[in-house]
Design a protein around this motif. Structure first.
Motif, short mmCIF file in Angstrom:
data_model
loop_
_atom_site.label_atom_id
_atom_site.label_comp_id
_atom_site.label_asym_id
_atom_site.label_seq_id
_atom_site.Cartn_x
_atom_site.Cartn_y
_atom_site.Cartn_z
N LEU A 9 29.10 46.46 39.79
CA LEU A 9 29.66 45.49 39.49
C LEU A 9 31.20 45.32 39.82
N SER A 10 31.86 46.46 39.95
CA SER A 10 33.18 46.23 40.16
C SER A 10 33.46 45.76 41.73
N ILE A 11 32.67 46.30 42.78
CA ILE A 11 32.66 45.91 43.78
C ILE A 11 32.20 44.40 44.16
N ALA A 13 31.90 41.93 41.75
CA ALA A 13 32.62 41.08 41.11
C ALA A 13 33.95 40.80 41.72
N ASP A 14 34.67 41.88 42.30
CA ASP A 14 35.67 41.73 43.00
C ASP A 14 35.67 40.89 44.37
N SER A 15 34.60 40.93 44.93
CA SER A 15 34.16 40.33 46.18
C SER A 15 33.93 38.70 46.00
N LYS A 17 35.50 37.03 43.41
CA LYS A 17 36.49 36.33 42.82
C LYS A 17 37.25 35.20 43.47
N TYR A 18 37.24 35.20 44.78
CA TYR A 18 37.80 34.16 45.26
C TYR A 18 37.32 32.76 45.26
N LYS A 59 29.96 35.96 37.52
CA LYS A 59 30.32 35.33 38.92
C LYS A 59 30.26 36.52 39.97
N VAL A 74 36.58 38.84 52.40
CA VAL A 74 36.77 40.42 52.25
C VAL A 74 35.51 41.12 52.45
N LEU B 220 30.84 47.42 30.57
CA LEU B 220 30.50 46.70 31.89
C LEU B 220 31.27 45.24 31.89
N VAL B 223 34.89 46.18 32.75
CA VAL B 223 34.90 46.33 34.07
C VAL B 223 34.83 44.62 34.87
N TYR B 224 33.92 43.87 34.55
CA TYR B 224 33.96 42.70 35.09
C TYR B 224 35.30 42.01 35.06
N HIS B 227 37.92 43.10 37.08
CA HIS B 227 37.70 42.78 38.69
C HIS B 227 37.59 41.48 39.05
N VAL B 228 37.65 40.38 37.94
CA VAL B 228 37.86 39.04 38.47
C VAL B 228 39.33 38.88 38.41
N ILE B 230 42.86 37.96 39.74
CA ILE B 230 43.75 38.11 41.21
C ILE B 230 45.05 38.52 40.85
N GLN B 262 40.14 50.72 38.00
CA GLN B 262 40.46 51.35 39.35
C GLN B 262 40.13 50.11 40.34
N ILE B 264 39.85 47.97 43.67
CA ILE B 264 38.93 47.84 44.87
C ILE B 264 39.99 47.74 45.80
N ASN B 266 40.12 46.43 49.13
CA ASN B 266 39.23 45.82 50.16
C ASN B 266 40.16 44.73 51.11
N LYS B 267 41.37 44.96 50.77
CA LYS B 267 42.33 44.10 51.77
C LYS B 267 43.19 44.97 52.53
#
Ligand code: SF4
Lengths: 421, 278
Positions: A9-11, A13-15, A17-18, A59, A74, B220, B223-224, B227-228, B230, B262, B264, B266-267
């Motif tokens: 979910l972390s990964i 959702a993070d990907s 979000k844009y 999302k 990403v 959960l 966490v969501y 992570h959303v 920015i 934590q 991510i 990814n950049k």
């Protein structure tokens, strides 16, 4: 097991979000016979991120594995990141359990391209089918259509989804060539016109047979990334207005580019172009709801929207010959064009003036922002301003206040939303 | 000067309206039974609630008002702020005195404006409750949401949740006003709990009541939420405008984290060489 779901979910959702479109409006699924969920067409934001964006849907990406290498993303193949994938059941469980707790209005599922387009699309469709058929889920479902997916799969997706979207991402073919070499306009526009054809077809059939199954009742939308490529606002708004007219799009979303990589094909910026993004949204509202044409907002001489003031005020200042309007007699179509008067106030004005001629005090009570509107209207023939100010002075007085207080500058620029309407 | 009191119910207030017309003695002040009049020379009338009279006033209003304006009359009662009764009365008088219908659109009239403003305020609170309340699942499968809204909006939100969660039993409990709405898969009833667990007032259910997976789903969701976000777009002012602090007590995503967030990685961005876009 639990740990992996948290990590996924972390990964994922993070990907996801844009992708900025998060609307859950326009979905109308009545809960008939004790199912789960009910959507009445008005979206609800259940939370807000720290940047003030609405959180309405779960999302996520189904996976961030991707065979493509789009520079601005990403999940691009060449990015060295951890790759994970949800199972269909995991997405279903998360959606149902979040929905039951009133965290969300529904699901917005997108995905990197895993193997090929159809393979990926088939899984997205499976999630939606499971939710609708096994769980009698009436919440909102927005599915991203994977470019290149077959017409059949798209049609099936539309049976379960409230909204389908195909992201154009970059406003011109040339930019797409540079930044997303594996994609092209045709590949994006083809599914878009499939969806449009289905929407039109179902609408027609519905007139004849009430039992025709719905197809994406909340329509289709797309997203454009702003500031990753050199296009100006005029190009962007012309494209958007064409999409509204030719593809029956419900919404075009604008996403200010957030830098994700030091790729030399991309601009190096320290902050995303948030003000520009906001001006584009304001212009988009004016196009869709206020009856403005693209050429009235931007033209060859002024291809960019003014960052300092909103597009409606900018238009009014360029068109002083139209004003002042007498508020007691002007047409509704013109009243909505006055800076400081929104759609709601305009409706109230037209309703209230049937009872008695409106004065400035009435307008204030109705909610008109007088410090903007007063340069453009009269009430009962009276003006609030004794002098005829020129364009520059009005702009300055609205931006910095009437006492020439320059400290107002920062407040008014940063407080983006105060200038809407 | 006439001081009317009623039992605190909406029907009671409408009965006051009826009686005032009947007696042609217009109230200067209306309060709940037990409240004291502002002046010592007031004539006090206590009006017992009579359904039939209340109904006649309501039907009279329904004939002259749009559905939305009629609802605003009820919302003015639920608003509960000092003076709400007199406001409602003044509005009703205006409606009955006006020969045409549509008087609720005469925004040049201050009381019309005020009632419309209250309607809007109540709508906003209702909408926020529908958005921000969070259910927690107990071991016996009941979904519970503790609330304590600024205005008495529980009656306004019940319909929304009844339609939405038709297949799960739920309880929404207003801790401040000490009553709740309980849905048992058949219908909604108003209930009152004698001994309210303390933590419920703070928006949390006692942990030993919760079903086993409840903490996982709460985590959960946190966490969501983390992570959303920015970080590059951070705008706290806007965040607070949309989600004022007084609602945070309901929000699972604003509760302390079991595990620190934590980010991510990814950049791949070079550091320190940013150039501003023209
Ligand atoms: S296809 Fe989609 S997920 Fe894959 S790299 Fe391009 S934008 Fe990212």
């Amino acid at each position: 097991m639990q740990h992996t779901v948290i990590e996924k979910l972390s990964i994922l959702a993070d990907s996801a979000k844009y992708d900025v479109s998060c609307s859950s409006s326009g979905g109308k699924r009545k809960n008939e016979g004790k199912g789960l969920g009910n959507a009445e067409g008005m979206g609800i934001c259940h939370s807000y991120t720290e940047d003030g964006r609405c959180v309405s849907l779960l999302k996520i990406l189904l996976t961030n594995f991707c065979i493509y290498d789009c520079a601005y993303c990403v999940s691009r193949k060449s990015n060295d990141v951890k790759r994970v994938a949800f199972t269909v059941q995991e997405v279903v469980d998360l959606t149902i359990n979040f929905y039951r707790r009133n965290y969300i209005e529904g699901l917005f599922l997108s995905s990197g391209i895993f193997k090929d387009a159809d393979y990926t699309m088939e899984r997205l469709v499976r999630v939606a089918r499971k939710l609708r058929q096994e769980h009698k889920f009436n919440g909102y479902i927005h599915l991203k259509t994977i470019p290149g997916a077959s017409e059949e799969l798209i049609r099936e997706a539309g049976l379960y989804a409230d909204r389908l979207s195909v992201n154009i991402e970059l406003p011109t073919e040339a930019s797409l060539q540079t930044l997303a070499p594996e994609k092209n306009f045709t590949e994006v526009l083809t599914p878009m016109s499939h969806i449009k054809d289905q929407l039109v077809l179902v609408k027609e059939e519905k007139k004849l047979f009430k039992s025709t199954p719905a197809f994406a009742p909340a329509g289709q939308s797309t997203q454009l990334i702003v500031g990753a490529s050199p296009e100006n606002d005029r190009q962007i708004l012309t494209l958007a207005s064409g999409l509204y007219q030719n593809y029956e799009l419900k919404r075009v979303y604008y996403s200010g580019y957030v830098p994700v990589t030091a790729d030399s094909r991309l601009p190096l910026i320290s902050t995303p172009p948030i003000i520009r993004e906001n001006r584009l949204y304001q212009a988009d509202w004016l196009l869709r709801l206020y009856g403005f044409g693209v050429n009235e907002l931007v033209d060859e001489q002024n291809p960019q929207l003014d960052l300092q003031i909103d597009p409606k005020l900018a238009w009014a200042l360029r068109n002083r010959q139209v004003f002042p309007l007498e508020i007691n007699t002007a047409d509704y179509e013109m009243i909505v064009r006055v800076p400081g008067i929104g759609l709601k106030s305009a409706k109230k004005i037209v309703a209230a003036r049937r009872f008695a001629p409106l004065t400035w005090e009435h307008l204030r009570q109705i909610g008109v922002v007088l410090k903007r509107a007063k340069y453009f209207i009269t009430a009962g023939g009276r003006s609030l301003e004794r002098r005829e100010w020129d364009e520059e002075v009005i702009r300055r007085r609205i931006l910095f206040g009437e006492k020439g207080d320059r400290n107002g500058l920062w407040g008014s620029q940063l407080d983006l939303f105060s200038q809407a309407g | 000067m006439h001081f009317y009191t009623y039992d605190g119910s909406f029907e009671g207030l409408l009965t006051v309206v009826f009686e005032a017309y009947e007696r042609k003695e217009w109230p200067d002040q209306i309060g709940k039974a037990g409240e004291a009049p502002a002046g010592i020379f007031a004539t006090h009338h206590f009006i017992p609630t009579q359904e039939a009279k209340a109904k006649r006033v309501w039907q009279g209003l329904a004939k002259k008002l749009s559905q939305a304006a009629l609802e605003n009359v009820y919302k003015t009662y639920l608003w509960e702020q000092p003076g709400c009764e007199m406001l409602l009365f003044r509005f009703v008088r205006l409606v009955f005195a006006s020969p045409q219908s549509g008087i609720e659109e005469n925004f040049a009239e201050p009381v019309v404006q005020k009632i419309a403003a209250i309607g809007k305020q109540m709508f906003r609170e209702k909408h926020r409750m529908e958005a921000f309340i969070r259910f927690q699942r107990t071991q016996d499968g009941l979904f519970v949401a503790p609330i304590n809204p600024d205005f008495n909006v529980l009656p306004l939100i019940v319909g929304h949740f009844e339609k939405r969660y038709a297949d799960q039993p739920w309880l929404i409990y207003d801790g401040r006003r000490a009553y709740g709405a309980y849905y048992d898969l058949e219908q909604v009833q108003l209930v009152s709990i004698e001994e309210l667990p303390k933590s419920l007032k703070k928006g949390q259910l006692p942990t030993d009541l919760l079903t086993e997976v409840e903490p996982l789903y709460q985590q959960l969701w946190q966490v969501y939420f983390d992570h959303v976000n920015i970080p590059e777009r951070k705008n706290r002012k806007l965040h607070l405008r949309h989600m004022p602090k007084r609602y945070w007590k309901y929000l699972t995503e604003k509760k302390p984290r079991v595990q620190a967030h934590q980010p991510i990685q990814n950049k791949q961005l070079p550091t320190g060489v940013y150039r501003l876009q023209p």
